[in-house]
Scaffold this motif. Structure first.
Motif, PDB file in Angstrom:
ATOM      1  N   LYS A  31      -1.840   3.432   5.336  1.00  0.00           N
ATOM      2  CA  LYS A  31      -0.799   3.411   4.297  1.00  0.00           C
ATOM      3  C   LYS A  31       0.570   3.803   4.842  1.00  0.00           C
ATOM      4  CE  LYS A  31      -3.817   4.192   0.382  1.00  0.00           C
ATOM      5  NZ  LYS A  31      -4.065   4.948  -0.825  1.00  0.00           N
ATOM      6  N   ALA A  32       0.608   4.407   6.030  1.00  0.00           N
ATOM      7  CA  ALA A  32       1.876   4.826   6.637  1.00  0.00           C
ATOM      8  C   ALA A  32       2.477   3.747   7.530  1.00  0.00           C
ATOM      9  CB  ALA A  32       1.661   6.083   7.459  1.00  0.00           C
ATOM     10  N   ILE A  33       1.703   2.710   7.851  1.00  0.00           N
ATOM     11  CA  ILE A  33       2.172   1.690   8.790  1.00  0.00           C
ATOM     12  C   ILE A  33       3.153   0.741   8.101  1.00  0.00           C
ATOM     13  CG2 ILE A  33       1.492  -0.226  10.282  1.00  0.00           C
ATOM     14  CD1 ILE A  33      -1.103   1.314  10.831  1.00  0.00           C
ATOM     15  N   ILE A  34       4.300   0.584   8.733  1.00  0.00           N
ATOM     16  CA  ILE A  34       5.351  -0.279   8.223  1.00  0.00           C
ATOM     17  C   ILE A  34       5.306  -1.644   8.907  1.00  0.00           C
ATOM     18  CG2 ILE A  34       7.867  -0.588   8.058  1.00  0.00           C
ATOM     19  CD1 ILE A  34       8.036   2.540   8.107  1.00  0.00           C
ATOM     20  N   ASP A  70       2.615   0.022   0.531  1.00  0.00           N
ATOM     21  CA  ASP A  70       1.328  -0.012   1.228  1.00  0.00           C
ATOM     22  C   ASP A  70       1.088  -1.441   1.711  1.00  0.00           C
ATOM     23  OD1 ASP A  70      -1.262   0.044   2.136  1.00  0.00           O
ATOM     24  OD2 ASP A  70      -2.100   0.991   0.353  1.00  0.00           O
ATOM     25  N   ARG A  71       1.167  -1.647   3.014  1.00  0.00           N
ATOM     26  CA  ARG A  71       1.023  -2.988   3.593  1.00  0.00           C
ATOM     27  C   ARG A  71      -0.351  -3.185   4.233  1.00  0.00           C
ATOM     28  NH1 ARG A  71       5.345  -4.905   7.168  1.00  0.00           N
ATOM     29  NH2 ARG A  71       4.572  -6.874   6.394  1.00  0.00           N
ATOM     30  N   THR A  72      -1.300  -2.317   3.911  1.00  0.00           N
ATOM     31  CA  THR A  72      -2.625  -2.380   4.526  1.00  0.00           C
ATOM     32  C   THR A  72      -3.229  -3.778   4.436  1.00  0.00           C
ATOM     33  OG1 THR A  72      -2.993  -0.052   3.978  1.00  0.00           O
ATOM     34  CG2 THR A  72      -4.930  -1.358   4.544  1.00  0.00           C
ATOM     35  N   ASN A  73      -3.226  -4.378   3.248  1.00  0.00           N
ATOM     36  CA  ASN A  73      -3.843  -5.693   3.074  1.00  0.00           C
ATOM     37  C   ASN A  73      -3.095  -6.785   3.828  1.00  0.00           C
ATOM     38  OD1 ASN A  73      -5.906  -4.696   1.472  1.00  0.00           O
ATOM     39  ND2 ASN A  73      -4.741  -4.953  -0.410  1.00  0.00           N
ATOM     40  N   SER A  74      -1.762  -6.780   3.757  1.00  0.00           N
ATOM     41  CA  SER A  74      -1.000  -7.838   4.421  1.00  0.00           C
ATOM     42  C   SER A  74      -1.041  -7.701   5.946  1.00  0.00           C
ATOM     43  CB  SER A  74       0.446  -7.866   3.919  1.00  0.00           C
ATOM     44  OG  SER A  74       1.104  -6.657   4.195  1.00  0.00           O
TER      45      SER A  74
END
Length: 88
Positions: free
Chosen positions: A81-84, A22-26
């Motif tokens: 949450k799906a974004i890479i 999960d890269r949401t925050n970054s």
């Protein structure tokens, strides 16, 4: 950049699932910048997201952003949450 390129009109053909990480925050600052580019400058953003069939990549204008979703043209929602990866 990873991901098979697809047309944004074909997102509905795929089942979007959470990415391995999960890269949401970054990605938060990039997501906000992408929304601003879309709304103020009509600039496109490249978005890579996870599906059951592997990563897919689209180039589109980001219309809005919520705590859980990114919205593009046609009311299509992509879960954060799906974004890479995101690039512009």
């Amino acid at each position: 950049m990873i991901g098979q390129i697809i047309e944004k009109e074909h997102i509905g053909d795929f089942r979007i699932i959470p990415a391995a990480e999960d890269r949401t925050n970054s990605l938060h600052d990039k997501l906000l910048a992408a929304q601003r580019l879309g709304n103020e400058f009509k600039s496109k953003t490249t978005i890579v997201f996870q599906t059951e069939d592997g990563p897919k990549r689209i180039e589109t204008t980001v219309w809005s952003l919520t705590e859980q979703y990114l919205q593009i043209k046609g009311g299509v929602l992509i879960p954060l949450k799906a974004i890479i990866e995101i690039d512009f």
